[in-house]
Design a protein around this motif. Structure first.
Motif, PDB file in Angstrom:
ATOM      1  N   ASP A   1       0.922  -1.195  -0.070  1.00  0.00           N
ATOM      2  CA  ASP A   1      -0.006  -0.060  -0.036  1.00  0.00           C
ATOM      3  C   ASP A   1       1.069   1.278  -0.039  1.00  0.00           C
TER       4      ASP A   1
ATOM      5  N   ASP B   1      -0.708  -5.247   1.379  1.00  0.00           N
ATOM      6  CA  ASP B   1      -2.208  -5.240   1.415  1.00  0.00           C
ATOM      7  C   ASP B   1      -2.561  -6.524   1.296  1.00  0.00           C
TER       8      ASP B   1
ATOM      9  N   ASP C   1      -6.869  -6.838   6.345  1.00  0.00           N
ATOM     10  CA  ASP C   1      -6.357  -5.458   6.835  1.00  0.00           C
ATOM     11  C   ASP C   1      -7.182  -5.079   8.046  1.00  0.00           C
TER      12      ASP C   1
ATOM     13  N   GLU D   1     -12.081  -0.508   4.600  1.00  0.00           N
ATOM     14  CA  GLU D   1     -10.960  -0.006   4.701  1.00  0.00           C
ATOM     15  C   GLU D   1     -10.780   1.598   4.689  1.00  0.00           C
TER      16      GLU D   1
END
Length: 458
Positions: free
Chosen positions: A56, A62, A68, A257
């Motif tokens: 990322d 990622d 994440d 995210e």
């Protein structure tokens, strides 16, 4: 007058408290939090390298929206065991005192607070949307489209599994550890409440002024609620329900995210959130009063050992033998119990009637104390024994209570003897006249030991 006890914010001030313990404990909390986060980042790096994941903007692997987000939640949740460890290792107190004034998390009360938090968060979401619509602002609950059932259910499972620990960890750090660390130096809880609320808002980053103010108000209200309910249950309930709903919408919209938090809230959401927080606190306090919730800790809880030790078995104490105790009579073996003084054995220093004079006969209407079943009656040496043969005579329940003389005074004995006291109230059993002597023994010979004699001649 308030009931005796210790308020929640003062639970870190035990007899083992020293000024440096809260400071060292806070440093340990920060260090432990950083070490565990480094371990999580190392694990993510290994997984990303093995699976050849892209990087990322920060150069981190990622792993995808759900992994994440799970890593983010775990990075906060690891503070929970560190708080417990700091309380135990540095402050030398029971870790459960961070949870509540009872030394543990009150699960039933937590469930009640969750039932109050669910409609409160519903009012927050729809109230903020309604206020935004009235004011002409573009405010939506779901920022995106539907991601489909498989992705949503996977994200929701992750949220339900990790968000309670993440939200609880924040409460244990700010409303728990910091509130008690500052409270160890100050009796008034408001400096501790205000300081932890500002740190709580700053920990979420700076988004908008309204968002920062909203987080500060939430920190103040939940801190005040924690002190007045004696535990973190209400604050944890509101925080967990709020975050589960927020992350749940993000899982449905595919925005797990996203970086937006309450710190980025518009004024409509901030205003409604502050009102809902206050309303939630008032309802919880009302329920706490109705249920008689314990809000103060017993001082004994703070002095309890960090590591409970097994209680040694009680050793029975026996009265010291002395004048007045049954001659030749063995005490019960240890472990069987010994009657306490005054419940069947004469007190130390009490003497028997003088030898050779016989036991004073009862006066009209006067009776001696009732016997205690199962024990022989020892008669003094060389004193006539008036009791029938083969019949065990138990020791009196209150042997200190002897007959009362004609003028209301106990009879006097030989030098060194202690006259018995007055007869206690209650039913009594009269003894036979002491002048009666067994026919098979010379008059005045008396009894040479303790125990029953032959029948007395009519």
């Amino acid at each position: 007058m308030p009931p005796p006890g210790v308020a929640y914010h003062r639970l870190a001030r035990t007899t083992r408290h020293r000024w440096w313990r809260p400071v060292l404990g806070t440093l340990l909390l920060i260090a432990g939090f950083l070490v565990l986060n480094c371990l999580l980042l190392a694990a993510a790096e290994i997984i990303g390298t093995l699976t050849d994941r892209p990087r990322d903007a920060y150069g981190l692997p990622d792993l995808g929206p759900i992994p994440d987000t799970a890593l983010l939640l775990l990075s906060i949740a690891v503070a929970l065991p560190v708080v417990y460890f700091a309380a135990w290792a540095v402050q030398r107190r029971r870790p459960g005192t961070v949870s509540s004034v009872t030394g543990r998390l009150r699960w039933r009360w937590l469930g009640v607070c969750v039932l109050v938090a669910v409609p409160a968060v519903g009012v927050l979401l729809f109230g903020a949307s309604g206020l935004a619509a009235v004011t002409g602002e573009d405010f939506a609950l779901v920022l995106g489209g539907w991601v489909g059932w498989p992705t949503f259910l996977a994200g929701l499972a992750m949220v339900l599994l990790l968000v309670p620990f993440q939200a609880a960890a924040e409460e244990y750090v700010f409303r728990g550890w910091l509130l008690q660390a500052i409270g160890a130096f100050m009796r008034n809880p408001w400096p501790a409440i205000g300081f932890q609320a500002l740190l709580f808002a700053a920990a979420h980053g700076w988004g908008t002024t309204w968002g920062f103010a909203s987080l500060t108000v939430m920190g103040v209200v939940t801190g005040w609620l924690t002190v007045h309910t004696g535990g973190l249950e209400a604050a944890v309930a509101l925080h967990v329900v709020n975050n589960v709903v927020a992350f749940g919408f993000s899982a449905a919209a595919g925005t797990l995210e996203a970086d937006e938090t309450l710190a980025d809230a518009p004024w409509q959401l901030a205003v409604v959130d502050a009102a809902v927080s206050v309303g939630f606190a008032l309802v919880v306090l009302w329920l706490a009063g109705r249920r008689g919730l314990t809000t103060l800790a017993s001082p004994a809880l703070l002095e309890a050992p960090v590591r409970p030790r097994a209680t040694p078995p009680a050793v029975p104490t026996y009265p010291a033998p002395g004048v007045g105790y049954p001659p030749g009579m063995a005490y019960p073996p240890p472990g069987t119990g010994y009657p306490p003084p005054g419940t069947g054995y004469p007190p130390p220093g009490m003497a028997y009637p003088p030898a050779g004079t016989g036991y004073p006969p009862p006066l009209p209407g006067q009776v001696y104390p009732p016997p205690l079943p199962g024990q022989l009656y020892p008669w003094p040496t060389a004193q006539p024994h008036p009791w029938p043969a083969a019949q065990p005579h138990p020791w009196p329940v209150q042997p200190s209570a002897g007959p009362v003389g004609p003028v209301g005074q106990p009879p006097t004995g030989s030098p060194g003897s202690v006259p018995p006291g007055p007869v206690p109230p209650g039913p009594h059993v009269a003894y036979p006249a002491a002048e009666q002597v067994a026919p098979d023994r010379p008059d005045g010979a008396g009894n040479t030991g303790a125990g029953p004699d032959r029948p007395v001649a009519p």
